[in-house]
Scaffold this motif. Structure first.
Motif, mmCIF file in Angstrom:
data_model
loop_
_atom_site.group_PDB
_atom_site.id
_atom_site.type_symbol
_atom_site.label_atom_id
_atom_site.label_comp_id
_atom_site.label_asym_id
_atom_site.label_seq_id
_atom_site.Cartn_x
_atom_site.Cartn_y
_atom_site.Cartn_z
ATOM 1 N N HIS A 164 0.871 -0.921 0.101
ATOM 2 C CA HIS A 164 0.126 0.014 0.105
ATOM 3 C C HIS A 164 1.041 1.214 0.068
ATOM 4 O O HIS A 164 1.950 1.249 0.629
ATOM 5 C CB HIS A 164 -1.007 -0.144 1.227
ATOM 6 C CG HIS A 164 -1.396 -1.171 1.549
ATOM 7 N ND1 HIS A 164 -2.466 -1.883 0.893
ATOM 8 C CD2 HIS A 164 -1.408 -2.187 2.555
ATOM 9 C CE1 HIS A 164 -2.868 -2.774 1.235
ATOM 10 N NE2 HIS A 164 -2.055 -3.338 2.318
ATOM 11 N N VAL A 165 0.460 2.401 -0.674
ATOM 12 C CA VAL A 165 1.580 3.431 -0.755
ATOM 13 C C VAL A 165 0.898 4.696 -0.162
ATOM 14 O O VAL A 165 -0.299 4.982 -0.668
ATOM 15 C CB VAL A 165 1.794 3.417 -2.329
ATOM 16 C CG1 VAL A 165 2.624 4.852 -2.335
ATOM 17 C CG2 VAL A 165 2.528 2.426 -2.765
ATOM 18 N N ALA A 166 1.492 5.357 0.776
ATOM 19 C CA ALA A 166 0.872 6.658 1.138
ATOM 20 C C ALA A 166 1.759 7.761 0.320
ATOM 21 O O ALA A 166 3.199 7.977 0.542
ATOM 22 C CB ALA A 166 1.452 6.992 2.723
ATOM 23 N N THR A 167 1.358 8.244 -0.704
ATOM 24 C CA THR A 167 2.030 8.896 -1.601
ATOM 25 C C THR A 167 2.679 10.118 -1.239
ATOM 26 O O THR A 167 3.376 11.031 -1.606
ATOM 27 C CB THR A 167 1.116 9.201 -3.137
ATOM 28 O OG1 THR A 167 0.045 9.883 -2.750
ATOM 29 C CG2 THR A 167 0.781 8.083 -3.643
ATOM 30 N N MET A 168 1.542 10.907 -0.192
ATOM 31 C CA MET A 168 2.038 11.967 0.754
ATOM 32 C C MET A 168 1.728 13.405 -0.492
ATOM 33 O O MET A 168 2.088 14.521 -0.219
ATOM 34 C CB MET A 168 3.148 12.279 1.144
ATOM 35 C CG MET A 168 3.516 11.227 2.295
ATOM 36 S SD MET A 168 2.024 10.896 3.295
ATOM 37 C CE MET A 168 2.123 12.496 4.356
ATOM 38 N N VAL A 169 1.065 13.086 -1.661
ATOM 39 C CA VAL A 169 0.773 14.137 -2.791
ATOM 40 C C VAL A 169 -0.144 15.156 -1.817
ATOM 41 O O VAL A 169 -1.078 14.885 -1.135
ATOM 42 C CB VAL A 169 0.084 13.445 -4.118
ATOM 43 C CG1 VAL A 169 -0.499 14.775 -4.792
ATOM 44 C CG2 VAL A 169 1.084 12.668 -4.646
ATOM 45 N N ASP A 170 0.270 16.490 -1.991
ATOM 46 C CA ASP A 170 -0.661 17.700 -1.477
ATOM 47 C C ASP A 170 -0.559 17.588 -0.060
ATOM 48 O O ASP A 170 -1.716 17.988 0.621
ATOM 49 C CB ASP A 170 -1.907 17.545 -2.082
ATOM 50 C CG ASP A 170 -1.969 17.543 -3.659
ATOM 51 O OD1 ASP A 170 -1.273 18.548 -3.964
ATOM 52 O OD2 ASP A 170 -2.991 17.284 -4.016
ATOM 53 N N GLY A 171 0.443 16.867 0.563
ATOM 54 C CA GLY A 171 0.369 16.845 2.022
ATOM 55 C C GLY A 171 -0.642 16.050 2.687
ATOM 56 O O GLY A 171 -0.541 15.936 3.911
ATOM 57 N N HIS A 172 -1.019 15.070 1.987
ATOM 58 C CA HIS A 172 -2.082 14.029 2.542
ATOM 59 C C HIS A 172 -1.551 12.669 2.396
ATOM 60 O O HIS A 172 -0.644 12.449 1.391
ATOM 61 C CB HIS A 172 -3.448 14.152 1.942
ATOM 62 C CG HIS A 172 -4.141 15.560 2.395
ATOM 63 N ND1 HIS A 172 -4.474 15.860 3.650
ATOM 64 C CD2 HIS A 172 -4.316 16.475 1.485
ATOM 65 C CE1 HIS A 172 -4.821 17.115 3.449
ATOM 66 N NE2 HIS A 172 -4.967 17.363 2.230
ATOM 67 N N TYR A 173 -1.953 11.658 3.054
ATOM 68 C CA TYR A 173 -1.657 10.262 2.870
ATOM 69 C C TYR A 173 -1.998 9.872 1.315
ATOM 70 O O TYR A 173 -0.975 9.168 0.687
ATOM 71 C CB TYR A 173 -2.271 9.217 3.662
ATOM 72 C CG TYR A 173 -2.048 9.288 5.176
ATOM 73 C CD1 TYR A 173 -0.767 9.457 5.590
ATOM 74 C CD2 TYR A 173 -3.213 9.001 6.173
ATOM 75 C CE1 TYR A 173 -0.581 9.427 7.114
ATOM 76 C CE2 TYR A 173 -2.891 9.119 7.683
ATOM 77 C CZ TYR A 173 -1.527 9.261 7.899
ATOM 78 O OH TYR A 173 -1.251 9.183 9.226
ATOM 79 N N SER A 174 -2.871 10.502 0.877
ATOM 80 C CA SER A 174 -3.257 10.032 -0.689
ATOM 81 C C SER A 174 -2.948 8.620 -0.929
ATOM 82 O O SER A 174 -2.339 8.212 -1.693
ATOM 83 C CB SER A 174 -2.507 10.919 -1.459
ATOM 84 O OG SER A 174 -2.830 12.538 -1.280
ATOM 85 N N ALA A 175 -3.588 7.971 -0.057
ATOM 86 C CA ALA A 175 -3.081 6.361 0.021
ATOM 87 C C ALA A 175 -3.740 5.650 -1.275
ATOM 88 O O ALA A 175 -4.745 5.906 -1.661
ATOM 89 C CB ALA A 175 -3.684 5.738 1.416
#
Ligand code: DI6
Ligand code: FE
Length: 401
Positions: free
Chosen positions: A9-20
């Motif tokens: 599973h990936v927490a991409t951190m795009v825009d400061g969120h987990y954006s999981a």
């Protein structure tokens, strides 16, 4: 070579969120992320190599955007004194504090500084750090600042780590300039910065804006000199008192202003407008047993990006774990685990001027990531230190410690 990293599973951190992205896959090629998304949507030709991540949660490689990891000596004796009630300011007045680390750093060989810094940096790396900023500032003369910055550059060459070097010559007044702070600032602006920049040893310029260090007017002279050299600036500001150094930093489009416990709402407005990142340093707050909290509500209200770092230094934050700072950022400052993780990934990258290439898991960015064997991303801020099981990938290559 192209590699498929799957079963994760990936927490991409795009825009400061987990954006999981659950049940995800990542394709890397030549050190970069080529594709990231739900495994079921992967249609590109299959890479020649496949790695099974065993259900891990993948985050961007952690970024420690504020350290003083290169120094001589150690100040655990001062820690004992402070526990008996002697204050940081009293210790400094007795010739201890930063001055004692300056003496030890000046006396140390480049080799000895490298060896001790390497140990500390490897501790950070074992905890998931793949990008690190290191400041000078314990040399305070041209030769000793050069020695420190050369060690910083060597760390980046010797270890699988991206290292940014920040010149903090304006950290404290060296004894040779006692009573003549403006002359020392002139020396920094006219001699030290131009020489060190010409040698390619400086990526950014920092200063310590505080009653016991340099005034806003003196810091501004350093910023003007940095601007002439085309170097971005950062600032230690509002750690122990309010001098509005963070607003000054914003006027110079600083990458970051750091510490900030005493900053005001006006400072937050100025930083938000300039895109200057607030780097919060809970290790120093904790270690000095401070009580003034950074104005979290104002920072959030005005949308200031918040990063978190160790401030690894011998006097106020001997922190060898960035992940422990995630916990302290939550428990001491009230960050959410998601904000804390953004603070050591996407916003930390921006605080180093690396937002275009690092800090999130997206196609086109550097393939620096950590596959953590945890149940949820919040676990990273939950455990108090320790060695969480993980696999660390830097520029598409798995590294072993
Ligand atoms: N603020 C800090 O907390 C460190 N430097 C700074 O500008 C302290 C460094 C030290 O005490 O050695
Ligand atoms: Fe610092």
């Amino acid at each position: 070579m192209r590699t498929l990293w799957q079963h994760c599973h990936v927490a991409t951190m795009v825009d400061g969120h987990y954006s999981a992205v659950e049940d995800a896959a990542i394709v890397t090629c030549d050190g970069l992320v080529e594709w990231v998304g739900p495994k079921a949507e992967l249609t590109a030709p299959m890479p020649e190599r496949t790695v099974d991540l065993g259900g891990a949660w993948v985050t961007p490689g952690l970024i420690d955007c504020h350290t003083h990891a290169v120094f001589g000596g150690n100040r655990s004796g001062e820690f004992e004194q402070r526990l008996k009630g002697v204050s940081y300011a009293e210790i400094a007045a007795q010739g201890g504090g930063i001055a004692s680390t300056v003496r030890a750093t000046r006396a140390a060989s480049e080799e000895a500084l490298f060896a001790s810094a390497r140990q500390r940096v490897m501790a950070l790396m074992r905890d998931g750090v793949t990008t690190l900023e290191v400041k000078s500032g314990y040399g305070l003369d041209l030769a000793s600042e050069r020695k420190m910055l050369r060690v910083v550059r060597r760390l980046g060459q010797a270890l699988p780590l991206t290292v940014r070097a920040t010149c903090l010559a304006a950290h404290a007044l060296p004894p040779e300039y006692s009573g003549r702070p403006d002359d020392y600032i002139t020396h920094i602006c006219e001699q030290m910065l131009p020489a060190l920049a010409a040698e390619g040893l400086v990526d950014a310029v920092d200063a310590f804006c505080e009653h016991l260090a340099f005034s806003p007017a003196q810091v501004e002279r350093v910023f003007i000199a940095a601007r002439k050299l085309g170097l971005p600036v950062k600032l230690h500001a509002e750690q122990l008192s309010s001098l509005h150094g963070s607003s000054l930093a914003a006027r110079y489009q600083a990458l970051s202003a750091d510490h900030l416990e005493f900053m005001t709402e006006e400072d937050a407005i100025a930083m938000a407008a300039a895109g200057t990142v607030a780097v919060l340093l809970p290790g120093a707050f904790y270690f000095l047993r401070e009580t003034q909290l950074p104005p979290m509500a104002a920072l959030r209200r005005h949308g200031v990006k918040m990063a978190l770092a160790t401030d690894l230094n011998p006097g106020t934050s001997p922190g060898l774990s960035l992940r422990l700072m995630l916990n302290m950022g939550c428990t001491c400052f009230g960050l959410t685990p998601e904000e804390a993780l953004a603070g050591v990934t996407v916003h930390a990258a921006t605080a180093l001027g690396l937002g275009h290439s690092h800090g999130t898991l997206q196609a086109g960015k550097v393939a620096d990531f950590v596959a953590w064997h945890i149940e949820r991303p919040a676990d990273l801020a939950y455990w108090l230190g320790g060695d969480l099981p993980k696999r660390i990938v830097r520029s598409g290559q798995e590294i072993t410690h």
